[in-house]
Design an enzyme around this catalytic site. Structure first.
Site, PDB file in Angstrom:
ATOM      1  N   SER A   1       0.820  -1.208   0.000  1.00  0.00           N
ATOM      2  CA  SER A   1       0.000   0.000   0.000  1.00  0.00           C
ATOM      3  C   SER A   1       0.853   1.256   0.000  1.00  0.00           C
ATOM      4  CB  SER A   1      -0.856   0.038   1.266  1.00  0.00           C
ATOM      5  OG  SER A   1      -1.646  -1.104   1.362  1.00  0.00           O
TER       6      SER A   1
ATOM      7  N   HIS B   1      -0.816  -2.661  -7.157  1.00  0.00           N
ATOM      8  CA  HIS B   1      -1.600  -2.370  -5.945  1.00  0.00           C
ATOM      9  C   HIS B   1      -3.091  -2.527  -6.250  1.00  0.00           C
ATOM     10  CE1 HIS B   1      -2.816   0.834  -2.739  1.00  0.00           C
ATOM     11  NE2 HIS B   1      -2.974  -0.388  -2.290  1.00  0.00           N
TER      12      HIS B   1
ATOM     13  N   GLU C   1      -3.398   0.187  -9.102  1.00  0.00           N
ATOM     14  CA  GLU C   1      -2.396   1.261  -9.149  1.00  0.00           C
ATOM     15  C   GLU C   1      -1.071   0.568  -9.496  1.00  0.00           C
ATOM     16  OE1 GLU C   1      -1.795   3.169  -5.298  1.00  0.00           O
ATOM     17  OE2 GLU C   1      -1.757   5.142  -6.211  1.00  0.00           O
TER      18      GLU C   1
ATOM     19  N   ASN D   1      -3.100   5.943  -1.253  1.00  0.00           N
ATOM     20  CA  ASN D   1      -3.025   6.107   0.200  1.00  0.00           C
ATOM     21  C   ASN D   1      -2.466   7.453   0.632  1.00  0.00           C
ATOM     22  OD1 ASN D   1      -4.217   3.720   1.396  1.00  0.00           O
ATOM     23  ND2 ASN D   1      -2.690   2.655   0.140  1.00  0.00           N
TER      24      ASN D   1
HETATM   25  N1  LIG Z   1      -6.176  -4.570   3.569  1.00  0.00           N
HETATM   26  C1  LIG Z   1      -6.341  -3.779   2.524  1.00  0.00           C
HETATM   27  O1  LIG Z   1      -7.419  -3.199   2.321  1.00  0.00           O
HETATM   28  C2  LIG Z   1      -5.207  -3.588   1.541  1.00  0.00           C
HETATM   29  C3  LIG Z   1      -5.470  -2.940   0.327  1.00  0.00           C
HETATM   30  C4  LIG Z   1      -4.448  -2.822  -0.623  1.00  0.00           C
HETATM   31  C5  LIG Z   1      -3.188  -3.304  -0.321  1.00  0.00           C
HETATM   32  N2  LIG Z   1      -2.936  -3.907   0.877  1.00  0.00           N
HETATM   33  C6  LIG Z   1      -1.574  -4.428   1.120  1.00  0.00           C
HETATM   34  O2  LIG Z   1      -1.588  -5.819   0.898  1.00  0.00           O
HETATM   35  C7  LIG Z   1      -0.609  -6.457   1.740  1.00  0.00           C
HETATM   36  C8  LIG Z   1      -1.303  -7.525   2.559  1.00  0.00           C
HETATM   37  O3  LIG Z   1      -2.279  -6.897   3.368  1.00  0.00           O
HETATM   38  P1  LIG Z   1      -3.508  -7.706   3.997  1.00  0.00           P
HETATM   39  O4  LIG Z   1      -4.494  -6.706   4.442  1.00  0.00           O
HETATM   40  O5  LIG Z   1      -3.918  -8.813   3.080  1.00  0.00           O
HETATM   41  O6  LIG Z   1      -2.778  -8.326   5.294  1.00  0.00           O
HETATM   42  P2  LIG Z   1      -3.231  -9.518   6.236  1.00  0.00           P
HETATM   43  O7  LIG Z   1      -2.656  -9.252   7.566  1.00  0.00           O
HETATM   44  O8  LIG Z   1      -4.697  -9.778   6.100  1.00  0.00           O
HETATM   45  O9  LIG Z   1      -2.496 -10.802   5.578  1.00  0.00           O
HETATM   46  C9  LIG Z   1      -1.110 -10.929   5.488  1.00  0.00           C
HETATM   47  C10 LIG Z   1      -0.779 -12.418   5.346  1.00  0.00           C
HETATM   48  O10 LIG Z   1       0.618 -12.552   5.080  1.00  0.00           O
HETATM   49  C11 LIG Z   1       1.057 -13.712   5.730  1.00  0.00           C
HETATM   50  N3  LIG Z   1       2.520 -13.665   5.816  1.00  0.00           N
HETATM   51  C12 LIG Z   1       3.320 -12.995   6.666  1.00  0.00           C
HETATM   52  N4  LIG Z   1       4.614 -13.195   6.343  1.00  0.00           N
HETATM   53  C13 LIG Z   1       4.626 -14.005   5.263  1.00  0.00           C
HETATM   54  C14 LIG Z   1       5.659 -14.564   4.449  1.00  0.00           C
HETATM   55  N5  LIG Z   1       6.938 -14.324   4.711  1.00  0.00           N
HETATM   56  N6  LIG Z   1       5.296 -15.331   3.391  1.00  0.00           N
HETATM   57  C15 LIG Z   1       3.981 -15.574   3.121  1.00  0.00           C
HETATM   58  N7  LIG Z   1       2.973 -15.074   3.869  1.00  0.00           N
HETATM   59  C16 LIG Z   1       3.302 -14.313   4.918  1.00  0.00           C
HETATM   60  C17 LIG Z   1       0.334 -13.713   7.055  1.00  0.00           C
HETATM   61  O11 LIG Z   1       0.306 -15.011   7.616  1.00  0.00           O
HETATM   62  C18 LIG Z   1      -1.059 -13.234   6.620  1.00  0.00           C
HETATM   63  O12 LIG Z   1      -1.913 -14.320   6.290  1.00  0.00           O
HETATM   64  C19 LIG Z   1       0.037  -5.347   2.562  1.00  0.00           C
HETATM   65  O13 LIG Z   1       1.204  -4.935   1.922  1.00  0.00           O
HETATM   66  C20 LIG Z   1      -1.029  -4.257   2.524  1.00  0.00           C
HETATM   67  O14 LIG Z   1      -0.483  -2.980   2.705  1.00  0.00           O
HETATM   68  C21 LIG Z   1      -3.929  -4.069   1.812  1.00  0.00           C
END
Ligand SMILES: NC(=O)c1ccc[n+]([C@@H]2O[C@H](COP(=O)([O-])OP(=O)(O)OC[C@H]3O[C@@H](n4cnc5c(N)ncnc54)[C@H](O)[C@@H]3O)[C@@H](O)[C@H]2O)c1
Length: 282
Positions: A118, A139, A151, A189
């Site tokens: 993000s 993104h 994005e 963001n």
């Molecule tokens: N939540 C949102 O709305 C959103 C929107 C756009 C982008 N993002 C981005 O997407 C990414 C993930 O966010 P999320 O909300 O899905 O997080 P989340 O916490 O729901 O999930 C993250 C997952 O990654 C896993 N993980 C941690 N270390 C790992 C590794 N080394 N290898 C494989 N898996 C691993 C965890 O077990 C977890 O299941 C982040 O970079 C976040 O900024 C999130």
């Protein structure tokens, strides 16, 4: 041409990204360190595909074919054959840098390594590899199967060819890619998080209750969702991590995360995914 896609991280975003690529005809290896997260992710994909089928947007055959194209694994070696990797692990620079170094060693040199981050620098992630020209930001927005935008972030060393491949691929998935440059928080963001943070400050300072703040923004500004409902949906830990990147990366106090946001994350009130945030999700 169908690609071999690997998605790293099966949380809020990873399962939606895996689903969209599988619906697009690509084979997907979905990898998480946590087997429980993989089970939940596969359940979520199944539910989401079923909903699309119910609405007549997907045939029964396409639904089962899409599900059949996703393979869940906890083994990092299973991503070695990928043509494209989408990293969607936690929003943490140290962890992401380590993951990119590992991906660089494991995958074929021609594979593109994309991050769904993000806010974290694509340039820094590229520098953790020997192929920064093949490192890019892809993104997606939450929920991935429903949101049109991708994005696409060009790091300092990202090549034109990598940009073109990812822009074309995003269109082929039925998304609308928008190209942006690599600065903290990119566009989405950089603009969204100060608004969410300000809404949290309004709660903190007793300006109004969360419900009232959300109602003002929905009815007054025509936002489909109020900023605090949206923050719960994104995850308060994710919001805090993005604000830290904006604050550190741009050095401007206007991005200072609200102390209330910090305290809620400390308490484990992460929003929808933990059952409690500004609202309760029993
Ligand atoms: N939540 C949102 O709305 C959103 C929107 C756009 C982008 N993002 C981005 O997407 C990414 C993930 O966010 P999320 O909300 O899905 O997080 P989340 O916490 O729901 O999930 C993250 C997952 O990654 C896993 N993980 C941690 N270390 C790992 C590794 N080394 N290898 C494989 N898996 C691993 C965890 O077990 C977890 O299941 C982040 O970079 C976040 O900024 C999130």
């Amino acid at each position: 041409m169908p690609l071999r896609v690997a998605v790293l991280g099966a949380g809020t975003m990873g399962n939606g990204i895996a689903q969209v690529f599988a619906q697009g005809g690509h084979t997907v290896t979905l990898r998480d360190v946590d087997a429980g997260a993989l089970d939940r992710a596969m359940g979520q994909v199944d539910k989401s595909l079923a909903k699309l089928a119910e609405k007549g947007k997907l045939s029964a055959d396409d639904r089962s074919a899409a599900l059949g194209r996703i393979r869940a694994t906890t083994s990092i070696e299973d991503v070695a054959a990928a043509d494209l990797v989408i990293e969607a692990v936690v929003e943490n620079l140290q962890i992401k840098t380590q993951v990119f170094g590992e991906l660089d060693r494991l995958t074929r040199p021609e594979a593109i390594l994309a991050s769904n981050t993000s806010s974290i620098s694509i340039t820094k992630l590229g520098a953790a590899t020997r192929r920064p020209e093949k490192v890019i930001g892809m993104h997606f927005m939450n929920p991935v199967p429903l949101m049109a935008l991708v994005e696409v972030i060009r790091g300092q060393a990202t090549s034109d060819e990598t940009m073109r491949t990812v822009m074309d691929l995003s269109r082929a998935l039925g998304k609308t890619p928008v190209e942006v440059n690599d600065f903290p928080g990119f566009v989405a963001n950089r603009v969204l998080m100060p608004m969410i943070n300000e809404a949290v400050f309004a709660v903190y300072e007793g300006v109004a209750k969360p419900e009232a703040i959300d109602q003002v923004m929905k009815l007054g500004m025509n936002h489909p969702m109020g900023p605090l409902t949206l923050a719960d949906f994104i995850g308060l830990d994710v919001c805090l991590a993005i604000l830290e990147v904006l604050h550190d990366g741009l050095g401007d106090p206007k991005y200072r995360p609200c102390p209330l946001l910090r305290r809620m994350v400390d308490a484990g009130w992460l929003g929808r995914k933990s059952g409690r945030g500004f609202y309760s999700y029993a």
